[in-house]
Design an enzyme around this catalytic site. Structure first.
Site, PDB file in Angstrom:
ATOM      1  N   LYS A  55      15.510  22.954   5.688  1.00 51.80           N
ATOM      2  CA  LYS A  55      14.720  22.752   4.463  1.00 51.80           C
ATOM      3  C   LYS A  55      15.728  21.839   3.676  1.00 51.80           C
ATOM      4  O   LYS A  55      16.925  21.799   3.796  1.00 51.80           O
ATOM      5  CB  LYS A  55      14.323  23.754   3.855  1.00 51.80           C
TER       6      LYS A  55
ATOM      7  N   ASP B 284       4.670  29.308  17.687  1.00 52.82           N
ATOM      8  CA  ASP B 284       5.308  28.685  19.005  1.00 52.82           C
ATOM      9  C   ASP B 284       5.668  27.074  18.817  1.00 52.82           C
ATOM     10  O   ASP B 284       5.089  26.471  19.699  1.00 52.82           O
ATOM     11  CB  ASP B 284       4.447  28.799  20.019  1.00 52.82           C
TER      12      ASP B 284
HETATM   13  P1  NAD Z   1       2.289  20.476  -4.314  1.00 51.42           P
HETATM   14  O1  NAD Z   1       3.405  19.820  -5.380  1.00 51.42           O
HETATM   15  O2  NAD Z   1       1.317  19.291  -3.762  1.00 51.42           O
HETATM   16  O3  NAD Z   1       1.419  21.409  -5.169  1.00 51.42           O
HETATM   17  C1  NAD Z   1       1.972  22.593  -6.055  1.00 51.42           C
HETATM   18  C2  NAD Z   1       0.893  22.648  -6.985  1.00 51.42           C
HETATM   19  O4  NAD Z   1       1.143  23.929  -8.052  1.00 51.42           O
HETATM   20  C3  NAD Z   1       1.200  21.526  -8.083  1.00 51.42           C
HETATM   21  O5  NAD Z   1      -0.304  20.790  -8.345  1.00 51.42           O
HETATM   22  C4  NAD Z   1       1.691  21.969  -9.476  1.00 51.42           C
HETATM   23  O6  NAD Z   1       1.291  21.338 -10.584  1.00 51.42           O
HETATM   24  C5  NAD Z   1       1.027  23.555  -9.358  1.00 51.42           C
HETATM   25  N1  NAD Z   1       1.787  24.456 -10.098  1.00 51.42           N
HETATM   26  C6  NAD Z   1       3.267  24.472 -10.256  1.00 51.42           C
HETATM   27  N2  NAD Z   1       3.514  25.524 -11.014  1.00 51.42           N
HETATM   28  C7  NAD Z   1       2.422  26.323 -11.420  1.00 51.42           C
HETATM   29  C8  NAD Z   1       2.013  27.686 -11.789  1.00 51.42           C
HETATM   30  N3  NAD Z   1       3.096  28.293 -12.614  1.00 51.42           N
HETATM   31  N4  NAD Z   1       0.811  28.035 -11.855  1.00 51.42           N
HETATM   32  C9  NAD Z   1      -0.145  27.176 -11.270  1.00 51.42           C
HETATM   33  N5  NAD Z   1       0.038  26.015 -10.604  1.00 51.42           N
HETATM   34  C10 NAD Z   1       1.366  25.528 -10.679  1.00 51.42           C
HETATM   35  O7  NAD Z   1       3.118  21.208  -3.213  1.00 51.42           O
HETATM   36  P2  NAD Z   1       2.232  21.954  -2.077  1.00 51.42           P
HETATM   37  O8  NAD Z   1       2.952  21.013  -0.852  1.00 51.42           O
HETATM   38  O9  NAD Z   1       1.048  22.162  -2.116  1.00 51.42           O
HETATM   39  O10 NAD Z   1       3.246  23.332  -1.894  1.00 51.42           O
HETATM   40  C11 NAD Z   1       2.874  24.589  -2.512  1.00 51.42           C
HETATM   41  C12 NAD Z   1       3.400  25.549  -1.677  1.00 51.42           C
HETATM   42  O11 NAD Z   1       3.261  25.839  -0.369  1.00 51.42           O
HETATM   43  C13 NAD Z   1       5.001  25.535  -1.735  1.00 51.42           C
HETATM   44  O12 NAD Z   1       5.510  26.801  -1.966  1.00 51.42           O
HETATM   45  C14 NAD Z   1       5.422  25.022  -0.457  1.00 51.42           C
HETATM   46  O13 NAD Z   1       6.679  25.391  -0.273  1.00 51.42           O
HETATM   47  C15 NAD Z   1       4.287  25.910   0.311  1.00 51.42           C
HETATM   48  N6  NAD Z   1       3.886  25.079   1.499  1.00 51.42           N
HETATM   49  C16 NAD Z   1       3.481  23.690   1.757  1.00 51.42           C
HETATM   50  C17 NAD Z   1       3.406  23.067   2.818  1.00 51.42           C
HETATM   51  C18 NAD Z   1       2.870  21.748   3.071  1.00 51.42           C
HETATM   52  O14 NAD Z   1       2.495  20.950   3.991  1.00 51.42           O
HETATM   53  N7  NAD Z   1       2.870  21.162   1.821  1.00 51.42           N
HETATM   54  C19 NAD Z   1       3.355  23.770   4.110  1.00 51.42           C
HETATM   55  C20 NAD Z   1       3.980  25.066   3.923  1.00 51.42           C
HETATM   56  C21 NAD Z   1       4.329  25.728   2.577  1.00 51.42           C
END
Ligand code: NAD
Length: 470
Positions: free
Chosen positions: A106, A99
């Site tokens: 994106k 909500d």
């Molecule tokens: P981030 O860049 O802070 O963290 C991602 C981490 O994953 C990094 O530390 C990277 O080194 C690690 N990584 C990359 N490939 C990897 C692998 N194969 N194995 C293990 N680790 C690996 O990004 P984030 O903001 O934490 O986002 C992570 C996921 O969450 C993404 O799918 C993003 O779309 C989703 N997401 C993020 C948010 C947000 O608020 N940041 C909100 C909703 C969804």
């Protein structure tokens, strides 16, 4: 076929499957599914060594049934038009589920941020923001970006500053982007919001005795064995909140490798170890796994992919040793893997619901920016005075005197962070139950489809209210 195309197909397939359980007009469904606007732009930037490089960037606006649209900006080498469209569509369904009155969007820039200096990243980010302004793809009432993979508060501050410079005098300009540093119009609690939301959501899922019994688990998080892939913004904070709630982190992975310890890994110590040695491996007491992907197959109760999309595939899904998969990342499970997990009786808590904490608190930040006042500023002291008077009255009636500690604890008014966390908790708990009801309404329905049905119903209602569709 690019990874982005497969991801878009995955999101669309999941939409089509859920749509088949609804009775909405097919044209309305086709309209909800379609991406409304897609911007591609490329521009040259000067590297620190004088070379000129051409940067490719996108922004997709999946829906306009509510405005502004909202969604993160990703800096990664795999970014393409299809990936941003898939992620924008997920944002539409996510906002509907919690909500949050936004459409889905994106953006992304195709680059590996680790290969650029801070100065180069600033030039790229500001130029991208400039292109978004020029093309009307950003603004507090139009489209409001936020952080995603590879971006954070620093990039959001550059975007807010660029926008404000170009739109001098626009009163609500700070509301053009969320996830800003608190000193630049951000909100306390945004950084950890997605990880905290994952925690609140999973705690709620694990509180239902009937569902836990079906999985062979007890209720609650205490003692649950958890594996987390990716210790970035989402994964690290999720790890911290699960650990604080008494869960045991038995496996962790990062881009350089994975470690496991059935007795538990302390997240703060693992992060310190990684900071010092630049890698998660060789953590005292833990076993290094042969490949980073092996973390996904560690024996556990809750597996949390929190890195990137398409990590759980038909190849590794048969080998997972978990009862629950929590999609903290967007799109970590391929449709083929999803079918295998369903058949194996593993519960998948879908991304569109479980990682919605970030956009929820972004919404609070946007409201704060439009209101031009910090949450709690008006009522904190007033509430504290009222609670103190109440305690005095209780003392008068009972003859008992509260200790100084008790008085402090019982008379505390809510700070901005308290209000944000409480609003987030309310949102995640409130969003889960309609999903669960839809899930339980039809036999053999999975939670992802149930969540998508709830989201479709809500978006459909908005379009119907606009009077365009019957
Ligand atoms: P981030 O860049 O802070 O963290 C991602 C981490 O994953 C990094 O530390 C990277 O080194 C690690 N990584 C990359 N490939 C990897 C692998 N194969 N194995 C293990 N680790 C690996 O990004 P984030 O903001 O934490 O986002 C992570 C996921 O969450 C993404 O799918 C993003 O779309 C989703 N997401 C993020 C948010 C947000 O608020 N940041 C909100 C909703 C969804």
């Amino acid at each position: 076929m690019s990874l982005g195309s497969r991801f878009l197909e995955q999101v669309d397939q999941s939409f089509d499957h859920a749509a088949s359980f609804t009775r909405h007009d097919p044209t309305l469904l086709a309209n909800i599914k379609a991406c409304k606007n897609l911007l591609f732009t490329s521009f040259p930037i000067k590297r620190d060594d004088g070379r000129i490089e051409v940067v490719h960037a996108w922004r997709a606006q999946h829906s306009h049934h509510k405005l502004p649209c909202k969604g993160g900006i990703r800096y990664a080498e795999a970014v393409d038009a299809e990936e941003v469209q898939a992620l924008a569509a997920l944002m539409t369904y996510k906002c509907a589920l919690v909500d949050v009155p936004f459409g889905g969007a994106k953006g992304g820039i195709r680059l590996n941020p680790k290969k650029y200096s801070a100065g180069e990243l600033e030039r790229i980010t500001r130029r991208y923001a400039f292109e978004l302004v020029r093309k009307n793809f950003i603004g507090p009432g139009l489209d409001v970006p936020a952080p995603d993979v590879g971006t954070g508060p620093r990039e959001m501050a550059w975007i807010a500053d660029t926008y404000s410079q170009l739109r001098a005098g626009e009163l609500d300009s700070l509301g053009c982007v969320t996830g800003k540093p608190v000193s630049a119009g951000g909100i306390r609690g945004r950084t950890e919001a997605t990880g905290r939301g994952v925690f609140f959501g999973v705690r709620e899922v694990c509180s239902v005795a009937e569902d836990m019994k079906a999985l062979g688990l007890s209720t609650g998080l205490q003692g649950k064995r958890v594996v987390i892939q990716g210790l970035g913004n989402v994964g690290y904070h999720a790890a911290k909140f699960f650990q604080e709630a008494g869960a045991i982190l038995v496996g962790l992975s990062e881009s350089e490798g994975a470690i496991a310890n059935p007795a538990g890994l302390d997240i703060e110590r693992v992060m310190e170890h990684r900071m010092a040695g630049k890698r998660i491996l060789d953590f005292p007491g833990a076993t290094n796994l042969a490949r980073r992907e092996d973390a996904l197959e560690v024996d556990c109760d809750i597996l949390i992919p929190a890195a990137l999309e398409r990590q759980i595939t038909e190849e590794n899904a048969p080998r997972l040793r978990t009862r629950i998969v929590v999609e903290a990342a967007n799109g970590p499970t391929t449709p083929e893997a999803d079918a295998i997990l369903r058949q194996r009786g593993i519960l998948v808590v879908p991304d569109a619901f479980i990682n919605a904490g970030g956009v929820t608190v972004s919404y609070f930040e946007w409201v704060k920016n439009l209101g031009h006042v910090r949450f709690g500023r008006m009522e904190k002291r007033f509430d504290e005075g009222a609670y103190a008077r109440l305690l005095k009255a209780v003392e008068g009636v009972t003859g008992r005197r509260f200790t100084a500690d008790e008085v402090e604890r019982l008379t505390q008014g809510a700070s901005e962070e308290d209000l944000v966390n409480s609003g987030l908790e309310e949102t995640m708990i409130g969003a889960y139950h309609p999903i669960r009801e839809a899930w339980k309404r039809q036999p053999d329905l999975d939670m992802r489809t149930a969540a998508m049905i709830v989201a479709i119903d809500k978006v459909a209602l908005s379009y119907e209210q606009l009077g365009i569709f019957p």
